[in-house]
Design an enzyme around this catalytic site. Structure first.
Site, PDB file in Angstrom:
ATOM      1  N   LYS A 211       0.871  -1.169   0.000  1.00 18.82           N
ATOM      2  CA  LYS A 211       0.000   0.000   0.000  1.00 18.82           C
ATOM      3  C   LYS A 211       0.918   1.232   0.000  1.00 18.82           C
ATOM      4  O   LYS A 211       1.499   1.594   1.029  1.00 18.82           O
ATOM      5  CB  LYS A 211      -0.900  -0.022   1.248  1.00 18.82           C
ATOM      6  CG  LYS A 211      -1.974   1.037   1.257  1.00 18.82           C
ATOM      7  CD  LYS A 211      -1.402   2.309   1.854  1.00 18.82           C
ATOM      8  CE  LYS A 211      -2.398   3.408   1.991  1.00 18.82           C
ATOM      9  NZ  LYS A 211      -2.040   4.564   1.184  1.00 18.82           N
ATOM     10  N   GLU A 286       9.093   1.155  11.279  1.00 14.94           N
ATOM     11  CA  GLU A 286      10.173   2.126  11.040  1.00 14.94           C
ATOM     12  C   GLU A 286       9.519   3.495  11.095  1.00 14.94           C
ATOM     13  O   GLU A 286       8.799   3.880  10.167  1.00 14.94           O
ATOM     14  CB  GLU A 286      10.787   1.911   9.651  1.00 14.94           C
ATOM     15  CG  GLU A 286      11.499   0.585   9.460  1.00 14.94           C
ATOM     16  CD  GLU A 286      12.845   0.527  10.150  1.00 14.94           C
ATOM     17  OE1 GLU A 286      13.279   1.535  10.732  1.00 14.94           O
ATOM     18  OE2 GLU A 286      13.454  -0.553  10.126  1.00 14.94           O
ATOM     19  N   CYS A 320      13.757  10.630   7.407  1.00 15.12           N
ATOM     20  CA  CYS A 320      13.483  10.202   8.790  1.00 15.12           C
ATOM     21  C   CYS A 320      14.705  10.335   9.682  1.00 15.12           C
ATOM     22  O   CYS A 320      14.588  10.676  10.844  1.00 15.12           O
ATOM     23  CB  CYS A 320      12.979   8.765   8.793  1.00 15.12           C
ATOM     24  SG  CYS A 320      14.069   7.643   7.899  1.00 15.12           S
ATOM     25  N   GLU A 417       9.614  16.326  15.287  1.00 12.31           N
ATOM     26  CA  GLU A 417      10.059  16.099  13.914  1.00 12.31           C
ATOM     27  C   GLU A 417       9.357  17.107  12.996  1.00 12.31           C
ATOM     28  O   GLU A 417       8.131  17.058  12.855  1.00 12.31           O
ATOM     29  CB  GLU A 417       9.696  14.670  13.492  1.00 12.31           C
ATOM     30  CG  GLU A 417      10.209  14.298  12.122  1.00 12.31           C
ATOM     31  CD  GLU A 417       9.819  12.880  11.713  1.00 12.31           C
ATOM     32  OE1 GLU A 417       8.663  12.467  11.966  1.00 12.31           O
ATOM     33  OE2 GLU A 417      10.662  12.190  11.126  1.00 12.31           O
TER      34      GLU A 417
HETATM   35  P1  NDP Z   1       2.264   8.448   7.553  1.00 15.80           P
HETATM   36  O1  NDP Z   1       2.463   7.732   8.818  1.00 15.80           O
HETATM   37  O2  NDP Z   1       1.284   9.522   7.487  1.00 15.80           O
HETATM   38  O3  NDP Z   1       1.883   7.420   6.383  1.00 15.80           O
HETATM   39  C1  NDP Z   1       2.652   6.286   6.115  1.00 15.80           C
HETATM   40  C2  NDP Z   1       1.804   5.278   5.395  1.00 15.80           C
HETATM   41  O4  NDP Z   1       0.775   4.820   6.272  1.00 15.80           O
HETATM   42  C3  NDP Z   1       1.080   5.834   4.174  1.00 15.80           C
HETATM   43  O5  NDP Z   1       1.033   4.845   3.176  1.00 15.80           O
HETATM   44  C4  NDP Z   1      -0.307   6.111   4.726  1.00 15.80           C
HETATM   45  O6  NDP Z   1      -1.317   6.129   3.743  1.00 15.80           O
HETATM   46  C5  NDP Z   1      -0.499   4.930   5.639  1.00 15.80           C
HETATM   47  N1  NDP Z   1      -1.530   5.121   6.666  1.00 15.80           N
HETATM   48  C6  NDP Z   1      -2.115   6.262   7.098  1.00 15.80           C
HETATM   49  N2  NDP Z   1      -3.041   5.995   8.051  1.00 15.80           N
HETATM   50  C7  NDP Z   1      -3.036   4.656   8.227  1.00 15.80           C
HETATM   51  C8  NDP Z   1      -3.754   3.765   9.083  1.00 15.80           C
HETATM   52  N3  NDP Z   1      -4.658   4.196   9.951  1.00 15.80           N
HETATM   53  N4  NDP Z   1      -3.479   2.440   8.995  1.00 15.80           N
HETATM   54  C9  NDP Z   1      -2.562   1.977   8.138  1.00 15.80           C
HETATM   55  N5  NDP Z   1      -1.857   2.770   7.297  1.00 15.80           N
HETATM   56  C10 NDP Z   1      -2.082   4.098   7.345  1.00 15.80           C
HETATM   57  O7  NDP Z   1       3.732   8.921   7.172  1.00 15.80           O
HETATM   58  P2  NDP Z   1       4.157   9.827   5.961  1.00 15.80           P
HETATM   59  O8  NDP Z   1       3.747   9.202   4.672  1.00 15.80           O
HETATM   60  O9  NDP Z   1       3.723  11.192   6.290  1.00 15.80           O
HETATM   61  O10 NDP Z   1       5.756   9.694   6.040  1.00 15.80           O
HETATM   62  C11 NDP Z   1       6.533  10.460   6.824  1.00 15.80           C
HETATM   63  C12 NDP Z   1       6.918   9.749   8.107  1.00 15.80           C
HETATM   64  O11 NDP Z   1       7.617   8.541   7.810  1.00 15.80           O
HETATM   65  C13 NDP Z   1       7.874  10.562   8.948  1.00 15.80           C
HETATM   66  O12 NDP Z   1       7.508  10.543  10.298  1.00 15.80           O
HETATM   67  C14 NDP Z   1       9.208   9.846   8.762  1.00 15.80           C
HETATM   68  O13 NDP Z   1      10.106  10.062   9.806  1.00 15.80           O
HETATM   69  C15 NDP Z   1       8.773   8.443   8.622  1.00 15.80           C
HETATM   70  N6  NDP Z   1       9.802   7.649   7.943  1.00 15.80           N
HETATM   71  C16 NDP Z   1      10.526   6.744   8.670  1.00 15.80           C
HETATM   72  C17 NDP Z   1      11.554   6.031   8.083  1.00 15.80           C
HETATM   73  C18 NDP Z   1      12.329   5.016   8.859  1.00 15.80           C
HETATM   74  O14 NDP Z   1      12.999   4.197   8.242  1.00 15.80           O
HETATM   75  N7  NDP Z   1      12.274   5.022  10.167  1.00 15.80           N
HETATM   76  C19 NDP Z   1      11.906   6.234   6.676  1.00 15.80           C
HETATM   77  C20 NDP Z   1      11.059   7.175   5.990  1.00 15.80           C
HETATM   78  C21 NDP Z   1      10.051   7.857   6.636  1.00 15.80           C
HETATM   79  P3  NDP Z   1      -1.876   7.525   3.154  1.00 15.80           P
HETATM   80  O15 NDP Z   1      -0.762   8.106   2.401  1.00 15.80           O
HETATM   81  O16 NDP Z   1      -2.964   7.101   2.283  1.00 15.80           O
HETATM   82  O17 NDP Z   1      -2.306   8.337   4.329  1.00 15.80           O
END
Ligand code: NDP
Length: 513
Positions: A211, A286, A320, A417
């Site tokens: 997804k 992550e 991140c 963040e």
């Molecule tokens: P989000 O947590 O908003 O979204 C991540 C994914 O989760 C998207 O595909 C999103 O879909 C989906 N999602 C949203 N709501 C739900 C739910 N209730 N249940 C299941 N899935 C859901 O993160 P961002 O996309 O905004 O990414 C940024 C974040 O990712 C930052 O905090 C960053 O630090 C972290 N990150 C961490 C990394 C690591 O390796 N530790 C690497 C890269 C990023 P949709 O887009 O449709 O909302």
């Protein structure tokens, strides 16, 4: 500017984006992909599935419509998981020998390399990031990981064990693919993070439903074409697009998903962890970060600033593990700030397709406004603007590289963040103080220590609570080195042999002789 869509491009694509594509040039393949309304990929078919509508995909440097993606339904998740389960249990994937699976993954990596330019262009238009580094790191980095993991396919094995149980027995362990993997990925590295989620499970023999983030689903839909071309049997790899709250949640809580692999924010990670926990599926999280760069007096300020290009302002700060908390010892503090300002002021902001682009826009208007709000809040709490922080007018979502200086580690901008190109700096006096400051945060994803004193470096490495600690570098990543956080940055590792373990289950076998 052309008022109508050129042939082979979707009528929905805004003229400003056509102009970008004309000015900088994109491959015919990229144009053709965008021209076809992107569909979900379920059980080896591109399909609208049960989608109830379309979601806009916005090109961030113009703020205009690029194309749309299907807003998938829970039934699409059910269909994709059923297809993945069927492919796991029977058919060509289930019967495939390890070396055949390896050949397939290597072929897929070759295809990524062959189509790297088009993948990069699709990603850049969808996400805004600079094209050159995107091809080099996101796309080719993904191919490298696939090859690294492909190496393991022929080296998965159990062990015979000596047992002391009375009687005559032989006993051994067998390692089997864990099952259907549900992978949920963020928008900041859409292709690369997805490859982080996909490569190890495929090597282990699992099947997958991905997804992608709704803002950036295009590169995964393109990748599905490459999976077909490589010969991945139907059902092995599926992409369901749509909203996280429906699709992501349905995937995380699905009873037939055997492992959930999530990268994203900490608040959503908590929800995903809870949903997977309810279904009793193991989960890797992550999550977010706020990584410290700890710079001692004996460090080279120019080297620190050179690293900041990649560790603070890279990908418009949407990284991140970005080293956005700078703690510099008082004797070097002003020099490091000076170098950071020189770097920030030298960076060219431009659309990602522009070869001169050092930093593209952030992902959305909402993200841009959120970053601006953080800057305002920082100033209200007493932060000094060292550079940047101004508003950039126009439809695109640009934020200037910004450096703030604070006196207090409790400042919101030092603790939360921001996920944008904002470095927050603070001086310290002693090593003990530096370690305490570095650890005074809810996150523990990564950190770097800058010193020529090896003993001090080792003391800091041992004391700093972070999943990765770099010395005299920041944000080095390699397929062989596990990556993942401590504290509220999550648990479980991506990359390295440690990741493969998450996708294998161990079965014990006994024979009474
Ligand atoms: P989000 O947590 O908003 O979204 C991540 C994914 O989760 C998207 O595909 C999103 O879909 C989906 N999602 C949203 N709501 C739900 C739910 N209730 N249940 C299941 N899935 C859901 O993160 P961002 O996309 O905004 O990414 C940024 C974040 O990712 C930052 O905090 C960053 O630090 C972290 N990150 C961490 C990394 C690591 O390796 N530790 C690497 C890269 C990023 P949709 O887009 O449709 O909302």
């Amino acid at each position: 500017m052309s008022a109508t869509a050129p042939q082979n491009e979707p009528a929905t694509t805004h003229p400003a984006i056509h102009q970008l594509m004309e000015e900088f040039g994109v491959t015919q393949e990229c144009r053709e992909f965008l021209a076809a309304e992107p569909q979900q990929y379920i059980n080896g078919r591109f399909t609208n599935g049960q989608a109830s509508g379309r979601i806009d995909s916005i090109e961030p440097s113009t703020g205009h419509l690029l194309t749309t993606i299907a807003s998938g339904a829970v039934e699409d998740v059910d269909d994709a998981v059923a297809a993945a389960r069927a492919a796991l249990d029977s058919g060509p994937w289930a019967a495939m020998k390890p070396n055949e699976r390896q050949g397939l993954l290597l072929r897929l990596a070759d295809l990524i390399e062959e189509h790297a330019q088009s993948i990069g262009e699709i990603e850049t238009l969808d996400n805004g990031k600079a094209l050159g580094p995107c091809i080099e790191m996101d796309v080719l980095g993904g191919a490298d990981l696939l090859r690294y993991m492909a190496g393991f396919t022929t080296k998965i094995h159990g062990e015979t064990r000596q047992v002391s149980t009375p009687g005559d027995h032989v006993a051994w362990t067998v390692r089997q693919p864990i099952g259907v993997v549900g992978a949920i990925v963020p928008w900041n590295w859409p292709f690369n993070m997805a490859l982080w989620k996909i490569s190890a499970p495929l090597a282990a023999g699992c099947t997958i439903v991905v997804k992608p983030a709704q803002q950036t689903s295009l590169s995964m839909l393109y990748f599905a074409r490459l999976c077909e071309e490589a010969g991945l049997p139907p059902g092995v790899f599926n992409v369901v697009t749509g909203r996280g709250s429906t699709i992501g949640n349905a995937l995380a809580s699905h009873p037939d998903v055997s492992k959930v692999s999530f990268t994203g924010s900490t608040p959503v990670g908590r929800q995903v962890g809870a949903a997977a926990g309810e279904a009793l599926s193991p989960v890797t999280l992550e999550l977010g970060g706020k990584s410290p760069m700890v710079v001692f007096d004996d460090a080279d300020p120019a080297a620190v600033a050179a690293a900041m290009r990649w560790s603070v302002f890279f990908n418009a700060g949407q990284v991140c593990s970005a080293g956005t908390r700078l703690y510099a010892q008082r004797g070097i503090y002003e020099q490091v700030l000076e170098e950071a300002v020189k770097l920030a002021n030298s960076m060219k902001l431009a659309p990602g397709l522009d070869p001169e682009c050092d930093m593209g826009p952030v992902i959305s208007g909402g993200a841009r406004d959120g970053i601006r709000d953080y800057i305002k809040r920082g100033i209200a709490e007493g932060a000094r603007i060292v550079c940047g922080a101004h508003q950039i007018e126009g439809d695109g979502y640009f934020v200037p590289p910004t450096v703030l200086a604070v006196e207090n580690n409790d400042a919101t901008v030092m603790q939360e963040e921001i996920f944008g190109p904002v470095l927050v700096a603070m001086p310290f006096d002693t090593e003990e103080e530096a370690i305490a400051l570095a650890n005074d945060n809810i996150y523990g994803l990564a950190a770097s220590v800058w010193t020529r004193d090896i003993s001090r470096a080792m003391r800091c490495v041992n004391a700093i609570e972070a999943g990765t600690v770099w010395v005299n570098a920041h944000d080095l990543v390699d397929s062989a080195i596990p990556f993942g956080g401590f504290k509220q940055s999550g648990f479980g590792k991506d990359l390295g042999p440690e990741q493969l373990d998450h996708f294998l289950k161990t079965k014990a076998v006994w024979i009474q002789l």
